[in-house]
Design an enzyme around this catalytic site. Sequence first.
Site, mmCIF file in Angstrom:
data_model
loop_
_atom_site.group_PDB
_atom_site.id
_atom_site.type_symbol
_atom_site.label_atom_id
_atom_site.label_comp_id
_atom_site.label_asym_id
_atom_site.label_seq_id
_atom_site.Cartn_x
_atom_site.Cartn_y
_atom_site.Cartn_z
ATOM 1 N N SER A 143 0.987 -1.183 -0.041
ATOM 2 C CA SER A 143 0.085 -0.074 -0.019
ATOM 3 C C SER A 143 0.995 1.183 -0.010
ATOM 4 O O SER A 143 2.038 1.461 0.615
ATOM 5 C CB SER A 143 -0.960 0.063 1.308
ATOM 6 O OG SER A 143 -1.732 1.276 1.266
ATOM 7 N N CYS A 144 0.350 2.417 -0.700
ATOM 8 C CA CYS A 144 1.050 3.623 -0.534
ATOM 9 C C CYS A 144 0.456 4.530 0.446
ATOM 10 O O CYS A 144 0.665 5.692 0.716
ATOM 11 C CB CYS A 144 0.842 4.153 -1.826
ATOM 12 S SG CYS A 144 -0.621 4.705 -2.714
ATOM 13 N N ASN A 145 -0.735 3.889 1.246
ATOM 14 C CA ASN A 145 -1.552 4.555 2.153
ATOM 15 C C ASN A 145 -1.312 4.004 3.248
ATOM 16 O O ASN A 145 -2.475 3.290 3.693
ATOM 17 C CB ASN A 145 -2.876 5.080 1.561
ATOM 18 C CG ASN A 145 -3.654 5.713 2.308
ATOM 19 O OD1 ASN A 145 -3.340 6.134 3.483
ATOM 20 N ND2 ASN A 145 -4.323 6.659 1.734
ATOM 21 N N PRO A 146 -0.238 4.270 4.181
ATOM 22 C CA PRO A 146 -0.464 3.352 5.458
ATOM 23 C C PRO A 146 -1.604 3.598 6.401
ATOM 24 O O PRO A 146 -2.048 2.514 7.068
ATOM 25 C CB PRO A 146 0.882 3.886 6.437
ATOM 26 C CG PRO A 146 1.782 4.453 5.065
ATOM 27 C CD PRO A 146 0.696 4.900 4.180
ATOM 28 N N GLU A 156 6.107 3.190 0.160
ATOM 29 C CA GLU A 156 5.008 2.048 -0.155
ATOM 30 C C GLU A 156 5.341 1.195 1.014
ATOM 31 O O GLU A 156 6.592 1.136 1.869
ATOM 32 C CB GLU A 156 5.624 1.113 -1.241
ATOM 33 C CG GLU A 156 5.459 2.019 -2.512
ATOM 34 C CD GLU A 156 4.159 2.462 -3.070
ATOM 35 O OE1 GLU A 156 3.380 1.320 -2.854
ATOM 36 O OE2 GLU A 156 3.680 3.534 -3.465
#
Length: 69
Positions: free
Chosen positions: A21-24, A56
């Site tokens: 994911s690029c959105n933790p 990421e």
Amino acid sequence: MHPDVVQVILNAAPKRIVYVSCNPPTQARDLALMESQYKISVVQPVDMFPHTPHVENVVLLERIEEKMA
């Protein structure tokens, strides 16, 4: 992930999941939805875009085996 996608994954019950994911924050939300059936084994942030705040996050999930009674 959409909650329906999480449910499909839980129903399929794969042994391992690699979740990138690029959105933790949203990844953490999704991981919380799966914590009853999966444990987090490895977490590795990857800086693919140096000199930016973007990162990421790669997480390995492993299915929690039910104990035989």
